[in-house]
Design an enzyme around this catalytic site. Structure first.
Site, PDB file in Angstrom:
ATOM      1  N   SER A 245      23.479 -18.905  50.314  1.00 23.76           N
ATOM      2  CA  SER A 245      24.039 -17.668  50.799  1.00 23.76           C
ATOM      3  C   SER A 245      23.072 -16.768  51.369  1.00 23.76           C
ATOM      4  CB  SER A 245      24.762 -16.958  49.434  1.00 23.76           C
ATOM      5  OG  SER A 245      25.605 -16.132  49.561  1.00 23.76           O
ATOM      6  N   ASP A 342      34.762 -22.721  51.480  1.00 22.15           N
ATOM      7  CA  ASP A 342      34.012 -21.511  51.310  1.00 22.15           C
ATOM      8  C   ASP A 342      34.742 -20.299  51.907  1.00 22.15           C
ATOM      9  OD1 ASP A 342      32.345 -19.313  51.669  1.00 22.15           O
ATOM     10  OD2 ASP A 342      30.533 -20.866  51.692  1.00 22.15           O
ATOM     11  N   HIS A 375      32.018 -21.721  48.065  1.00 25.63           N
ATOM     12  CA  HIS A 375      30.628 -21.139  48.319  1.00 25.63           C
ATOM     13  C   HIS A 375      30.059 -21.129  46.959  1.00 25.63           C
ATOM     14  CE1 HIS A 375      28.184 -18.144  50.543  1.00 25.63           C
ATOM     15  NE2 HIS A 375      28.058 -17.675  49.040  1.00 25.63           N
TER      16      HIS A 375
END
Length: 425
Positions: A245, A342, A375
């Site tokens: 991330s 995601d 994610h």
């Protein structure tokens, strides 16, 4: 009881639908991600809990009337939907093979990820057998500023006395939250079992920190590593970097901005090169529109908390904060990993970055898009996480072997060409 089963069945069906097609509207984004993340990556546990709850309600009168039977149908559909996400994760090995990851590297000698961690995910918080963790090592101290890291390494010394390869782990959290105690643990434990020295690094967070202070801190770590690696049995001349991330963005920045004076104020002469990068679900472009209608640099998060400058008048600043600005022929090898579902950073962002980097870089650039993954998928030690971690270890081990041979990878499959040497550990 039948209406309870109806409500539960509806909840199961909606949750499964969200896992398959997460909502990206601003109002539902956070909740959709969080629920989908847990549902997908803990799918076996969710399936057991849902099946047990459905059977229990049905046994105690839940099927009395139309509401109960409707709820049962919805619950079964929800369970089937979650089972489909689990089936998608079983294609992880195929995806890794297709990406070029050398999964055959030492297939007999390399330990698999422990099954117990997949059954009881919190076990990943405990160092694996044979792994020694040294916590809260200070790597930068200036006045009241004290930045710390945790070191993961094998409990014993190498039999041949050689230094171990090093791996830097950068946590995510949108540049404003996160800590070394929370992320990268499954990977660092596995790499330590395989003979690596891993460094889980904290850095200053916004809004207290202003970009590029986050990156400057991590550059300080790289310089610190070059000076202190041998104290931890690591090779100061071999360091790879990984993170997810915001940590994926910073991983790419560390790898692509080696020795850029602007990001090394006061230690411009320090060598901050790394030998490989594995960014997970990162963001790579703040100044150009992509899957979002406006550049990500225009968001409230970036303008008010991280960069703290209006995008319209400072587009060059946002360009300098973007990994795509620093693509170059002598970039280190990259293995970019992203999830196909995601909802926070769509996979197309990673694809665009990989395409541009491949056009310029003389080093291998691998890309694995994990089907059905959300994610942050690697935070939990799921089946998918285990296989991805094993693939990353094989890839980085291949790079290290080439380094020991004095060779530089030139094509993506070259990491598989030196299988005859002994393993790192």
């Amino acid at each position: 009881m039948s209406y309870v089963l109806l409500a539960m069945g509806l909840l199961f069906a909606l949750t499964a639908a969200n896992a398959y097609a997460p909502r990206r509207s601003p109002v539902l984004l956070a909740a959709s991600f969080f629920v989908g993340w847990l549902t997908i990556e803990l799918a076996p546990h969710v399936l057991v809990a849902w099946a047990a709850a459905t059977a229990l309600l049905a046994a105690f009168g839940g099927l009395d009337g139309w509401a109960g039977w409707t709820g049962l149908v919805l619950a079964v559909l929800g369970i089937a939907g979650v089972a489909a996400t689990l089936a998608a994760s079983r294609r992880t090995v195929v995806t890794l093979h297709d990406s070029g990851a050398p999964l055959e590297l030492d297939p007999e000698g390399a330990p698999r990820y422990p099954l117990g961690h997949l059954i009881v995910p919190p076990l990943c918080l405990v160092p694996r057998k044979g792994v020694r963790v040294e916590r809260n090592v200070v790597y930068r101290q200036e006045g009241r500023l004290r930045l710390k890291l945790d070191v993961f390494r094998p409990a014993g010394e190498r039999a041949d006395g050689e230094l171990r390869p090093g791996l830097m782990q950068i946590h995510g959290g949108a540049w404003v939250i996160g800590d070394k105690r929370e992320q990268g643990l499954p990977l660092l434990n596995h790499m330590a079992v395989q003979g690596w020295a891993g460094f889980n690094v904290n850095y200053r967070l916004s809004p207290r920190a202003t970009w590029p202070e986050h990156l400057i801190d991590l550059k300080h770590f790289v310089a610190w590593y070059k000076e202190h690696a041998e104290e931890y049995g690591a090779d100061p001349d071999f360091l790879c970097v990984t993170g997810g991330s915001a940590g994926g963005h910073l991983t790419a920045m560390v790898a692509l901005t080696a020795n850029v004076p602007e990001f090394q104020p006061g230690f411009e002469d320090a060598d901050t090169t790394v030998q490989g990068a594995v960014p997970f679900y990162g963001f790579y472009n703040f100044f150009e529109p992509g899957t979002f209608p406006r550049p990500f640099g225009t968001t409230r998060l970036m303008e008010r908390m991280v960069v703290k400058q209006p995008f319209a008048e400072n587009q060059e600043t946002y360009a300098k904060a973007s990994p795509v600005t620093y693509l170059r022929e002598d970039a280190p090898p990259f293995f970019v990993i992203h999830g196909s579902r995601d909802s926070l950073i769509p996979a197309v962002e990673a694809r665009r970055f990989v395409e541009r980097l491949r056009e310029v870089s003389g080093s291998p650039v691998l890309y694995a898009e994990m089907q059905g993954a959300q994610h942050g998928f690697d935070v939990f030690p799921s089946y998918r996480t285990a296989r991805v971690i094993e693939g990353v270890e094989r890839y980085l081990t291949g790079l290290h072997r080439q380094y020991r041979q004095g060779r530089t990878p030139e094509v993506p499959d070259e990491v598989t060409r030196s299988l005859g040497e002994p393993s790192v550990g």
